[in-house]
Write a protein that holds these residues in place. Structure first.
Motif, PDB file in Angstrom:
ATOM      1  N   GLU A  10       0.824  -1.205   0.000  1.00  0.00           N
ATOM      2  CA  GLU A  10       0.000   0.000   0.000  1.00  0.00           C
ATOM      3  C   GLU A  10       0.860   1.258   0.000  1.00  0.00           C
ATOM      4  N   GLU A  11       1.986   1.207   0.700  1.00  0.00           N
ATOM      5  CA  GLU A  11       2.879   2.368   0.718  1.00  0.00           C
ATOM      6  C   GLU A  11       3.455   2.636  -0.666  1.00  0.00           C
ATOM      7  N   GLY A  12       3.880   1.579  -1.362  1.00  0.00           N
ATOM      8  CA  GLY A  12       4.382   1.764  -2.715  1.00  0.00           C
ATOM      9  C   GLY A  12       3.307   2.232  -3.669  1.00  0.00           C
ATOM     10  N   LYS A  13       2.099   1.691  -3.537  1.00  0.00           N
ATOM     11  CA  LYS A  13       0.995   2.109  -4.387  1.00  0.00           C
ATOM     12  C   LYS A  13       0.617   3.561  -4.129  1.00  0.00           C
ATOM     13  N   PHE A  14       0.665   3.964  -2.869  1.00  0.00           N
ATOM     14  CA  PHE A  14       0.371   5.357  -2.524  1.00  0.00           C
ATOM     15  C   PHE A  14       1.374   6.309  -3.185  1.00  0.00           C
ATOM     16  N   MET A  15       2.652   5.967  -3.173  1.00  0.00           N
ATOM     17  CA  MET A  15       3.679   6.815  -3.775  1.00  0.00           C
ATOM     18  C   MET A  15       3.468   6.931  -5.289  1.00  0.00           C
ATOM     19  N   LEU A  16       3.168   5.814  -5.940  1.00  0.00           N
ATOM     20  CA  LEU A  16       2.981   5.846  -7.390  1.00  0.00           C
ATOM     21  C   LEU A  16       1.741   6.637  -7.784  1.00  0.00           C
ATOM     22  N   GLU A  17       0.655   6.479  -7.042  1.00  0.00           N
ATOM     23  CA  GLU A  17      -0.561   7.229  -7.353  1.00  0.00           C
ATOM     24  C   GLU A  17      -0.374   8.714  -7.100  1.00  0.00           C
ATOM     25  N   ALA A  18       0.375   9.066  -6.059  1.00  0.00           N
ATOM     26  CA  ALA A  18       0.648  10.485  -5.795  1.00  0.00           C
ATOM     27  C   ALA A  18       1.451  11.097  -6.942  1.00  0.00           C
ATOM     28  N   ARG A  19       2.385  10.362  -7.485  1.00  0.00           N
ATOM     29  CA  ARG A  19       3.171  10.865  -8.612  1.00  0.00           C
ATOM     30  C   ARG A  19       2.326  10.987  -9.874  1.00  0.00           C
ATOM     31  N   GLU A  20       1.399  10.040 -10.079  1.00  0.00           N
ATOM     32  CA  GLU A  20       0.520  10.131 -11.239  1.00  0.00           C
ATOM     33  C   GLU A  20      -0.398  11.351 -11.158  1.00  0.00           C
ATOM     34  N   ILE A  21      -0.902  11.627  -9.965  1.00  0.00           N
ATOM     35  CA  ILE A  21      -1.763  12.805  -9.793  1.00  0.00           C
ATOM     36  C   ILE A  21      -0.977  14.086 -10.047  1.00  0.00           C
ATOM     37  N   ALA A  22       0.266  14.128  -9.565  1.00  0.00           N
ATOM     38  CA  ALA A  22       1.088  15.319  -9.775  1.00  0.00           C
ATOM     39  C   ALA A  22       1.422  15.507 -11.254  1.00  0.00           C
ATOM     40  N   ASP A  23       1.683  14.414 -11.949  1.00  0.00           N
ATOM     41  CA  ASP A  23       2.007  14.513 -13.378  1.00  0.00           C
ATOM     42  C   ASP A  23       0.802  14.941 -14.205  1.00  0.00           C
ATOM     43  N   ALA A  24      -0.397  14.526 -13.766  1.00  0.00           N
ATOM     44  CA  ALA A  24      -1.616  14.873 -14.499  1.00  0.00           C
ATOM     45  C   ALA A  24      -2.136  16.264 -14.154  1.00  0.00           C
ATOM     46  N   SER A  25      -1.527  16.917 -13.183  1.00  0.00           N
ATOM     47  CA  SER A  25      -2.005  18.231 -12.761  1.00  0.00           C
ATOM     48  C   SER A  25      -1.674  19.297 -13.804  1.00  0.00           C
ATOM     49  N   GLU A  26      -2.488  20.355 -13.845  1.00  0.00           N
ATOM     50  CA  GLU A  26      -2.233  21.458 -14.762  1.00  0.00           C
ATOM     51  C   GLU A  26      -1.034  22.285 -14.313  1.00  0.00           C
ATOM     52  N   PHE A  27      -0.709  22.212 -13.064  1.00  0.00           N
ATOM     53  CA  PHE A  27       0.414  22.962 -12.537  1.00  0.00           C
ATOM     54  C   PHE A  27       1.684  22.126 -12.615  1.00  0.00           C
ATOM     55  N   LYS A  28       2.798  22.784 -12.721  1.00  0.00           N
ATOM     56  CA  LYS A  28       4.083  22.114 -12.759  1.00  0.00           C
ATOM     57  C   LYS A  28       4.511  21.809 -11.326  1.00  0.00           C
ATOM     58  N   CYS A  29       4.326  20.576 -10.930  1.00  0.00           N
ATOM     59  CA  CYS A  29       4.622  20.179  -9.554  1.00  0.00           C
ATOM     60  C   CYS A  29       5.035  18.714  -9.525  1.00  0.00           C
ATOM     61  N   PHE A  30       5.473  18.286  -8.388  1.00  0.00           N
ATOM     62  CA  PHE A  30       5.839  16.884  -8.208  1.00  0.00           C
ATOM     63  C   PHE A  30       5.497  16.475  -6.783  1.00  0.00           C
ATOM     64  N   ALA A  31       5.246  15.192  -6.614  1.00  0.00           N
ATOM     65  CA  ALA A  31       4.873  14.651  -5.306  1.00  0.00           C
ATOM     66  C   ALA A  31       6.144  14.289  -4.531  1.00  0.00           C
ATOM     67  N   TYR A  32       6.168  14.725  -3.286  1.00  0.00           N
ATOM     68  CA  TYR A  32       7.351  14.448  -2.462  1.00  0.00           C
ATOM     69  C   TYR A  32       6.914  14.205  -1.025  1.00  0.00           C
ATOM     70  N   SER A  33       7.608  13.270  -0.398  1.00  0.00           N
ATOM     71  CA  SER A  33       7.445  13.007   1.029  1.00  0.00           C
ATOM     72  C   SER A  33       8.740  12.385   1.530  1.00  0.00           C
ATOM     73  N   PRO A  34       9.158  12.701   2.734  1.00  0.00           N
ATOM     74  CA  PRO A  34      10.376  12.042   3.262  1.00  0.00           C
ATOM     75  C   PRO A  34      10.258  10.524   3.307  1.00  0.00           C
ATOM     76  N   PHE A  35       9.017  10.032   3.385  1.00  0.00           N
ATOM     77  CA  PHE A  35       8.819   8.584   3.448  1.00  0.00           C
ATOM     78  C   PHE A  35       9.001   7.921   2.080  1.00  0.00           C
ATOM     79  N   PHE A  36       8.976   8.721   1.005  1.00  0.00           N
ATOM     80  CA  PHE A  36       9.126   8.140  -0.327  1.00  0.00           C
ATOM     81  C   PHE A  36      10.496   7.489  -0.510  1.00  0.00           C
ATOM     82  N   ILE A  37      11.464   7.922   0.265  1.00  0.00           N
ATOM     83  CA  ILE A  37      12.796   7.306   0.168  1.00  0.00           C
ATOM     84  C   ILE A  37      12.715   5.829   0.537  1.00  0.00           C
TER      85      ILE A  37
END
Length: 231
Positions: A10-37
């Motif tokens: 679930e943690e890995g799936k959460f990270m991938l979905e967060a990145r997909e949402i950021a990539d699909a956003s109209e704004f230039k952004c990226f998903a980041y969390s200290p736990f993603f490491i």
């Protein structure tokens, strides 16, 4: 913010979905969390394990080509080691051992342990001077079966104490090595001899060499007399 995640998947799936949402956003952004490491490990561990194990098996095949005297036995050794590793990898589920970087290192190390069992049986079969496959298998087991079994038992006695350790690394190493020894013994002393007795390679000199006396290692007296009469 997110709810509590119960396992690494679930943690890995959460990270991938967060990145997909950021990539699909109209704004230039990226998903980041200290736990993603840490989450990155859970996403990459399976392909990295398969890749590293495949490279190790390819190395086993290459080294076996140098030392094993017959191409059929090279295939037997490689397939048997692959079957041992598949069994070890699958049965870790029943011990509740998750795939991680520690487990991956232990699985790669186990390839070196598992080849020892099958290579001895195949080499003993090929170097045997008996005339039939069944006799060659018996001769190979007589020569190498006892050392293989004693080596596995001594290795098991050496790692069994790690099962009581509190460290996760030691406990998982004991579990992996226990399965490697179990599957290695069963494949080398039960499965592989049966396969060799059916389709084991025979050298041309094995078919034409006269049967040697079992006690003296020389030709029987009747064979010597026939050879003398033929002169």
């Amino acid at each position: 913010m997110s709810r509590d995640l119960k396992d690494s998947q679930e943690e890995g799936k959460f990270m991938l979905e967060a990145r997909e949402i950021a990539d699909a956003s109209e704004f230039k952004c990226f998903a980041y969390s200290p736990f993603f490491i840490s989450f990155e490990q859970f996403v990459q561990i399976l392909p990295q394990t398969l890749q590293s194990t495949g490279i190790a098996l390819a190395a086993v095949f290459f080294v076996t080509c140098i030392f094993m005297p017959h191409p059929v036995l090279i295939i037997f050794v490689t397939i048997t080691v692959t079957m041992i590793m598949a069994g070890v990898f699958g049965f870790l589920l029943y011990l509740d051992v998750a795939l991680s970087s520690i487990t991956m290192i232990e699985l790669i190390m186990s390839i070196g342990f598992s080849i020892d069992f099958t290579a001895h049986i195949c080499h003993g079969f090929m170097t045997s001077r008996c005339k039939t496959r069944d006799e060659k298998v018996r001769d190979a087991i007589d020569k190498t079966g006892s050392p293989i079994f004693h080596g596995a038992v001594s290795s098991l006695l050496g790692i069994i104490v790690l099962a009581a350790a509190k460290s996760y690394i030691f406990r998982t190493f004991a579990a992996v090595m226990g399965f490697v020894l179990f599957f290695g013994i069963t494949h080398a002393l039960l499965l592989l001899p049966v396969v060799l007795s059916w389709i084991g390679p025979m050298r041309s000199e094995d078919k034409t060499r006269p049967q040697l006396n079992a006690t003296s290692g020389r030709n029987s007296p009747m064979e010597g007399l026939k050879a003398y009469e033929g002169l």
